[in-house]
Design a protein around this motif. Structure first.
Motif, PDB file in Angstrom:
ATOM      1  N   VAL A   1       0.862  -1.193   0.000  1.00 11.89           N
ATOM      2  CA  VAL A   1       0.000   0.000   0.000  1.00 11.89           C
ATOM      3  C   VAL A   1       0.894   1.237   0.000  1.00 11.89           C
ATOM      4  O   VAL A   1       1.977   1.221   0.585  1.00 11.89           O
ATOM      5  CB  VAL A   1      -0.948   0.049   1.225  1.00 11.89           C
ATOM      6  N   HIS A   2       0.421   2.267  -0.666  1.00 12.58           N
ATOM      7  CA  HIS A   2       1.203   3.522  -0.668  1.00 12.58           C
ATOM      8  C   HIS A   2       0.388   4.642  -0.057  1.00 12.58           C
ATOM      9  O   HIS A   2      -0.757   4.880  -0.459  1.00 12.58           O
ATOM     10  CB  HIS A   2       1.612   3.922  -2.091  1.00 12.58           C
ATOM     11  N   VAL A   3       1.001   5.339   0.899  1.00 18.25           N
ATOM     12  CA  VAL A   3       0.382   6.525   1.496  1.00 18.25           C
ATOM     13  C   VAL A   3       1.418   7.648   1.433  1.00 18.25           C
ATOM     14  O   VAL A   3       2.505   7.509   1.995  1.00 18.25           O
ATOM     15  CB  VAL A   3      -0.004   6.246   2.977  1.00 18.25           C
ATOM     16  N   PRO A   4       1.110   8.751   0.734  1.00 22.96           N
ATOM     17  CA  PRO A   4       2.142   9.790   0.593  1.00 22.96           C
ATOM     18  C   PRO A   4       2.460  10.531   1.888  1.00 22.96           C
ATOM     19  O   PRO A   4       3.561  11.052   2.051  1.00 22.96           O
ATOM     20  CB  PRO A   4       1.572  10.746  -0.458  1.00 22.96           C
ATOM     21  N   GLY A   5       1.502  10.624   2.805  1.00 20.08           N
ATOM     22  CA  GLY A   5       1.743  11.427   4.009  1.00 20.08           C
ATOM     23  C   GLY A   5       1.638  12.907   3.680  1.00 20.08           C
ATOM     24  O   GLY A   5       1.207  13.284   2.585  1.00 20.08           O
ATOM     25  N   PRO A   6       2.058  13.779   4.623  1.00 24.56           N
ATOM     26  CA  PRO A   6       1.912  15.219   4.396  1.00 24.56           C
ATOM     27  C   PRO A   6       2.716  15.682   3.176  1.00 24.56           C
ATOM     28  O   PRO A   6       3.743  15.090   2.837  1.00 24.56           O
ATOM     29  CB  PRO A   6       2.494  15.842   5.671  1.00 24.56           C
ATOM     30  N   GLY A   7       2.236  16.754   2.535  1.00 31.11           N
ATOM     31  CA  GLY A   7       2.958  17.319   1.398  1.00 31.11           C
ATOM     32  C   GLY A   7       4.272  17.934   1.851  1.00 31.11           C
ATOM     33  O   GLY A   7       4.522  18.090   3.047  1.00 31.11           O
ATOM     34  N   LEU A   8       5.104  18.296   0.875  1.00 30.46           N
ATOM     35  CA  LEU A   8       6.439  18.784   1.213  1.00 30.46           C
ATOM     36  C   LEU A   8       6.474  20.297   1.399  1.00 30.46           C
ATOM     37  O   LEU A   8       7.489  20.862   1.789  1.00 30.46           O
ATOM     38  CB  LEU A   8       7.433  18.371   0.120  1.00 30.46           C
ATOM     39  N   GLY A   9       5.341  20.959   1.085  1.00 24.12           N
ATOM     40  CA  GLY A   9       5.290  22.405   1.266  1.00 24.12           C
ATOM     41  C   GLY A   9       6.277  23.150   0.385  1.00 24.12           C
ATOM     42  O   GLY A   9       6.853  24.156   0.792  1.00 24.12           O
TER      43      GLY A   9
ATOM     44  N   LEU B   1      -0.803  12.703   8.088  1.00 21.56           N
ATOM     45  CA  LEU B   1       0.090  12.003   9.011  1.00 21.56           C
ATOM     46  C   LEU B   1      -0.650  10.829   9.662  1.00 21.56           C
ATOM     47  O   LEU B   1      -0.132   9.713   9.761  1.00 21.56           O
ATOM     48  CB  LEU B   1       0.564  12.999  10.075  1.00 21.56           C
ATOM     49  N   ALA B   2      -1.878  11.084  10.075  1.00 24.03           N
ATOM     50  CA  ALA B   2      -2.676  10.041  10.736  1.00 24.03           C
ATOM     51  C   ALA B   2      -2.914   8.873   9.775  1.00 24.03           C
ATOM     52  O   ALA B   2      -2.850   7.701  10.176  1.00 24.03           O
ATOM     53  CB  ALA B   2      -4.001  10.634  11.214  1.00 24.03           C
ATOM     54  N   GLU B   3      -3.145   9.189   8.515  1.00 29.12           N
ATOM     55  CA  GLU B   3      -3.371   8.121   7.529  1.00 29.12           C
ATOM     56  C   GLU B   3      -2.103   7.265   7.372  1.00 29.12           C
ATOM     57  O   GLU B   3      -2.176   6.029   7.280  1.00 29.12           O
ATOM     58  CB  GLU B   3      -3.755   8.755   6.187  1.00 29.12           C
ATOM     59  N   ALA B   4      -0.963   7.935   7.364  1.00 29.31           N
ATOM     60  CA  ALA B   4       0.306   7.199   7.242  1.00 29.31           C
ATOM     61  C   ALA B   4       0.515   6.303   8.459  1.00 29.31           C
ATOM     62  O   ALA B   4       0.946   5.146   8.336  1.00 29.31           O
ATOM     63  CB  ALA B   4       1.467   8.188   7.090  1.00 29.31           C
ATOM     64  N   VAL B   5       0.204   6.811   9.630  1.00 26.09           N
ATOM     65  CA  VAL B   5       0.382   6.024  10.856  1.00 26.09           C
ATOM     66  C   VAL B   5      -0.535   4.802  10.833  1.00 26.09           C
ATOM     67  O   VAL B   5      -0.123   3.690  11.180  1.00 26.09           O
ATOM     68  CB  VAL B   5       0.124   6.903  12.108  1.00 26.09           C
ATOM     69  N   ARG B   6      -1.758   5.010  10.369  1.00 25.42           N
ATOM     70  CA  ARG B   6      -2.693   3.871  10.263  1.00 25.42           C
ATOM     71  C   ARG B   6      -2.125   2.791   9.346  1.00 25.42           C
ATOM     72  O   ARG B   6      -2.108   1.614   9.679  1.00 25.42           O
ATOM     73  CB  ARG B   6      -4.047   4.354   9.713  1.00 25.42           C
ATOM     74  N   ALA B   7      -1.626   3.219   8.209  1.00 21.41           N
ATOM     75  CA  ALA B   7      -1.072   2.250   7.251  1.00 21.41           C
ATOM     76  C   ALA B   7       0.140   1.538   7.848  1.00 21.41           C
ATOM     77  O   ALA B   7       0.328   0.330   7.652  1.00 21.41           O
ATOM     78  CB  ALA B   7      -0.687   2.970   5.958  1.00 21.41           C
ATOM     79  N   ALA B   8       0.956   2.290   8.579  1.00 22.36           N
ATOM     80  CA  ALA B   8       2.167   1.701   9.178  1.00 22.36           C
ATOM     81  C   ALA B   8       1.794   0.664  10.223  1.00 22.36           C
ATOM     82  O   ALA B   8       2.397  -0.418  10.311  1.00 22.36           O
ATOM     83  CB  ALA B   8       3.026   2.798   9.794  1.00 22.36           C
ATOM     84  N   ARG B   9       0.792   0.990  11.017  1.00 18.95           N
ATOM     85  CA  ARG B   9       0.369   0.083  12.090  1.00 18.95           C
ATOM     86  C   ARG B   9      -0.181  -1.213  11.514  1.00 18.95           C
ATOM     87  O   ARG B   9       0.031  -2.296  12.051  1.00 18.95           O
ATOM     88  CB  ARG B   9      -0.699   0.787  12.927  1.00 18.95           C
TER      89      ARG B   9
ATOM     90  N   GLU C   1      -2.294  20.954  -1.045  1.00 19.92           N
ATOM     91  CA  GLU C   1      -1.702  19.886  -0.239  1.00 19.92           C
ATOM     92  C   GLU C   1      -2.745  19.368   0.744  1.00 19.92           C
ATOM     93  O   GLU C   1      -3.580  20.136   1.231  1.00 19.92           O
ATOM     94  CB  GLU C   1      -0.502  20.422   0.529  1.00 19.92           C
ATOM     95  N   PRO C   2      -2.687  18.081   1.049  1.00 21.05           N
ATOM     96  CA  PRO C   2      -3.643  17.550   2.032  1.00 21.05           C
ATOM     97  C   PRO C   2      -3.375  18.172   3.402  1.00 21.05           C
ATOM     98  O   PRO C   2      -2.255  18.619   3.667  1.00 21.05           O
ATOM     99  CB  PRO C   2      -3.334  16.048   2.058  1.00 21.05           C
ATOM    100  N   GLU C   3      -4.343  18.196   4.238  1.00 17.23           N
ATOM    101  CA  GLU C   3      -4.167  18.738   5.592  1.00 17.23           C
ATOM    102  C   GLU C   3      -3.140  17.842   6.320  1.00 17.23           C
ATOM    103  O   GLU C   3      -3.269  16.611   6.337  1.00 17.23           O
ATOM    104  CB  GLU C   3      -5.533  18.728   6.274  1.00 17.23           C
ATOM    105  N   ALA C   4      -2.094  18.466   6.889  1.00 18.87           N
ATOM    106  CA  ALA C   4      -0.931  17.697   7.366  1.00 18.87           C
ATOM    107  C   ALA C   4      -1.307  16.677   8.445  1.00 18.87           C
ATOM    108  O   ALA C   4      -0.877  15.516   8.386  1.00 18.87           O
ATOM    109  CB  ALA C   4       0.148  18.644   7.871  1.00 18.87           C
ATOM    110  N   ALA C   5      -2.096  17.096   9.431  1.00 22.43           N
ATOM    111  CA  ALA C   5      -2.389  16.184  10.543  1.00 22.43           C
ATOM    112  C   ALA C   5      -3.153  14.956  10.045  1.00 22.43           C
ATOM    113  O   ALA C   5      -2.861  13.812  10.451  1.00 22.43           O
ATOM    114  CB  ALA C   5      -3.195  16.922  11.613  1.00 22.43           C
TER     115      ALA C   5
END
Ligand code: BGC
Length: 818
Positions: free
Chosen positions: A381-389, A542-550, A535-539
């Motif tokens: 699965v791929h989740v980009p996480g927060p944008g790079l700004g 980030l939460a989506e990335a953490v879910r995928a990691a878990r 850009e997606p909302e950072a928090a």
């Protein structure tokens, strides 16, 4: 008779020279075009084609349709510690040069990683003069072995970008010889055919008019090739003519030609000086075959498959495994789901910015590489996480269409004064650096139909100099005059500043984006149009990335720098990864022990989470095979072979040498001979990772080192180091030797790198690394005598796996001649 088996004899050169009058000779000394030298029928000389280098060979045109093999960045090649492989990469560059009709590759870059903030760090091999010299020499042998010329650049002390066009570097004669000139000396020893004089000055003389061109380059070192100016570095006619510069690039209309003819006729420059330059140019022509117009074109040695195989192997061989808590390699059989996280996973940074850029033939992203390797075996699965700004990227073919043809890409038009179309063509990219502009051209226009995949505030940008505008449909959202305030060609023609604006877009409404730039003299060639979705909302990201990691059995989180931080023409403002990347790594590592952080940067970055992740792997800018090479490493099909060519600071504030900011036009190299690991050793500070550090997938035990008890002054010696592979996998160990002279009467580094050798061994077997230490490693440059000297007495020998490790220490006594 040919003296070196390549090229023409000196007698033939004499005869050719006699056929030319002064005007003809001087004409040869300036470029005919941006990339070509002049030809001369009278001597059967054709134009010679030059091209950047060093990550690939772009060819004569900046055109995204003319693609190139893209090698890993020079910093990755510096991490190979494998001269055979580097030589093969040189062969690949030569093969690309042949394919593109190029005679002269403008590589390698032999400047040093003096400060971690150097904007062109990615384009240089190392902080160390010996490693840089050995790597550069190998690349030169590879390129020139195939009959293509290499260029050692930028001579000399062009180690940072701030004020690079005019900075006057203040550096002592000893430091020049021992540190900054040394890699160029190695290049001349390797037989390099060109040396490029930099933009900067050294000790009061601009490099294109520097006495250092005559001595030591052409004098003591016996360089018989061509000294070419960096592009636009020649500022006057007379001084460079007298100072041993041979070729002024680019052309036409350089500062030579008429004024140099006049200077010779007025007696200010002897004609013999011009003859000497032409002789060198003709010698180069002989070497690359430019005096044999009928010569059958050579064929490229590398086809697409060989190229991919070599570059894939190079990625694995140059990646540095910084830390590994028994996580790597991953066994696909033990995994059901892998989370690949980070913007860089799907949009990696494969090369640095500036004149070295090429349009890669293909790019395998980390995500693609992992997916291909695990296909049918493991869910990815791929989740980009927060944008790079970061500012928006140039338009790309994957999400915009040519408004005329509907094809993916953009429409490029050139208009005359009345707005009439002179030229129109379909292109793939919003970066247009060489639009076909004839004398009547007044405007360059790039337009594209956008079908926004996301609703919200988009960011648009346009880069270039002169009057520019950007319209969305009928609405002009950006307009203004942007005068050119720099003479740096990499900024004027390649990387002008981006001006941005925000505008709301809606997925239901396609919009026509049109960017226009007026063409006026002195405003450069580049027109770049860029756009980025909100850009997606950072928090939430980030939460989506953490879910995928878990949820996953292992996590590969890819983080890195962007083209806005590591590029030619600018130094870096800091070493932080930027955006929310540190928080992202920390957050996913906190929920998954098997988190592998993959660092995609050309130079050092701060890794504040390095003790929190399962493994940290540094890929540098890995080139086109980023993903295939990475997958080989992650899943154990290859061993990470890289060793750091540069010491990495834990934090910028720890780094002993950082200043790159000229003071009143001068940049003092006050640290003297103490750069890189030498500076860290002097200050007693501990970096995050030392020069030479890098792990493999096996373990090693060092046996008893054998080194001579004494050597005669001026002699090389050999250190033999038996090592045993104590792990369960085959591996390659890079054994390093450092020297020290604690009781010296001259100021020296605490410890300096003297040589290395690599060995392979199967599990449970031993091998002996034979490290040759050249006599030069025991010498210092004597300012008073203007020569290399050896101080008799005891030198300490340290053998280890990095500059911070001395697994074994001994000594060698150097006997004086008297
Ligand atoms: C760079 C060189 C390059 C040249 C030609 C200059 O701005 O410093 O490295 O070879 O441009 O592109």
């Amino acid at each position: 008779m040919r003296e070196d088996g390549v090229g023409i004899s000196e007698d033939t050169l004499d005869r050719l020279l006699e056929k030319l009058d002064l005007v003809q000779k001087v004409r040869l000394l300036s470029g005919a075009t941006t990339w070509r030298t002049a030809g001369e029928q009278a001597v059967g000389l054709r134009e010679m084609v030059t091209s950047d280098g060093p990550a690939g060979v772009r060819g004569e045109a900046w055109d995204e349709r003319l693609t190139s093999a893209l090698l890993p960045s020079a910093s990755a090649i510096g991490a190979l510690w494998d001269e055979d492989l580097v030589e093969r990469l040189g062969g690949l560059l030569a093969s690309e040069a042949v394919r593109k009709g190029v005679d002269v590759v403008l590589a390698p870059t032999l400047n040093l990683h003096r400060t971690p903030l150097g904007g062109r760090h990615f384009e240089c091999f190392s902080e160390d003069p010996v490693l840089t010299g050995r790597t550069g020499a190998a690349l030169i042998r590879g390129i020139q072995g195939a009959g293509v010329a290499a260029t050692a650049k930028h001579y000399v002390a062009n180690d940072s970008e701030t004020g690079r066009m005019h900075v006057d570097v203040r550096v002592s004669e000893r430091v020049l010889h021992e540190v900054y000139l040394a890699p160029f000396e190695a290049a001349v020893e390797a037989g390099v055919w060109l040396v490029m004089a930099g933009y900067n000055g050294v000790n009061g003389a601009t490099m294109t008019a520097s006495p250092l061109l005559a001595q030591p380059l052409k004098g003591d070192w016996g360089f018989d090739g061509v000294v070419v100016s960096d592009w636009g570095a020649l500022r006057s006619a007379r001084e460079p003519a007298l100072a041993a510069l041979d070729l002024a690039m680019p052309g036409p209309q350089g500062p030579w030609e008429a004024s140099l003819v006049r200077a010779v006729r007025d007696g200010h420059v002897p004609e013999a000086a011009v003859d000497e330059k032409v002789r060198r140019l003709l010698r180069l022509a002989g070497r690359v075959g430019a005096l044999e117009p009928g010569r059958r074109p050579r064929t490229a040695a590398y086809g697409p498959d060989d190229t991919r195989t070599l570059l894939r192997r190079t990625v694995a061989a140059g990646c540095v495994l910084l830390t590994n808590r028994e996580v790597l390699p991953l066994d696909p059989g033990s995994l059901a789901k892998v989370a690949v996280i980070g913007v860089h996973a799907a949009s990696p940074r494969v090369q640095g910015g500036g004149s070295a850029g090429v349009f890669p033939s293909r790019v395998v992203t980390p995500l693609d590489g992992i997916r291909a390797r695990l296909d049918g075996l493991v869910e990815v699965v791929h989740v980009p996480g927060p944008g790079l700004g970061v500012p928006p990227a140039p338009l790309a073919a994957d999400w915009c269409a040519d408004p005329r043809s509907g094809e993916p890409g953009v429409l490029l038009r050139v208009l005359d004064e009345a707005g009439r179309e002179l030229h129109a063509e379909h292109r793939f990219s919003g970066t247009q650096l060489e639009p076909p502009v004839g004398p009547e051209a007044r405007t360059v226009e790039i337009s594209a139909l956008l079908r926004p995949p996301t609703t919200g505030e988009w960011t648009f940008g346009i880069a270039g100099f002169g009057r520019m505008s950007l319209t969305l449909g009928e609405r002009t959202v950006l307009e203004g005059a942007f005068p050119c305030t720099t003479d740096d060609p990499a900024i004027v023609h390649v990387n002008p500043p981006l001006h941005t604006v925000r505008a709301a877009l809606d997925t239901t409404r396609p919009v026509l984006l049109t960017a226009r730039r007026e063409l006026v003299p002195g405003a450069g060639r580049a027109t770049i149009v860029a756009a980025a979705p909100p850009e997606p909302e950072a928090a939430a990201a980030l939460a989506e990335a953490v879910r995928a990691a878990r949820d996953a059995d292992a996590v590969v989180v890819v983080v890195g720098t962007t083209e806005h931080t590591e590029t030619e023409g600018h130094d870096r403002g800091g070493l932080s990864l930027g955006g929310h990347q540190d928080a992202l790594v920390r957050a996913v590592a906190a929920v998954n022990r098997r988190t592998i952080a993959v660092v995609n940067s050309g130079g050092p970055v701060e890794l504040p989470w390095r003790d929190e992740v399962g493994a940290a792997l540094l890929t540098w800018f890995p080139g086109q095979e980023a993903g295939t090479g990475l997958a080989d490493l992650l899943f154990g099909d290859a061993e990470p072979g890289g060793r750091l060519p540069t010491t990495w600071a834990a934090a910028l504030t720890d780094a002993p040498v950082t200043h790159a900011q000229p003071d009143d036009g001068r940049l003092a190299y006050d640290e003297g001979v103490h750069i890189g690991h030498r500076a860290w050793l002097l200050t007693g500070r501990e970096p995050a990772y030392w020069f030479g550090h890098g792990l493999g997938y096996t373990t090693w035990e060092y046996g008893t080192v054998r080194a001579p008890a004494d050597v005669a002054e001026g002699s090389p010696f050999t250190v033999r180091v038996p090592v045993r592979n104590t792990g369960t996998r085959p591996g390659r160990e890079v054994v390093q030797v450092y020297l020290a002279r604690p009781d010296s009467t001259v100021e020296r580094p605490v410890r300096w790198f003297a040589g290395y050798a690599a060995v392979h061994a199967e599990p449970g077997t031993s091998a002996t690394a034979v490290v040759e230490i050249p006599a030069r490693a025991l010498r210092h440059w004597s300012r008073t005598e203007g020569a290399w000297r050896t101080e008799p007495g005891t030198f300490d020998i340290h053998v280890g796996r990095s500059a911070g490790d001395a697994a074994w220490s001994g000594a060698v006594e150097v006997r004086g001649a008297g």
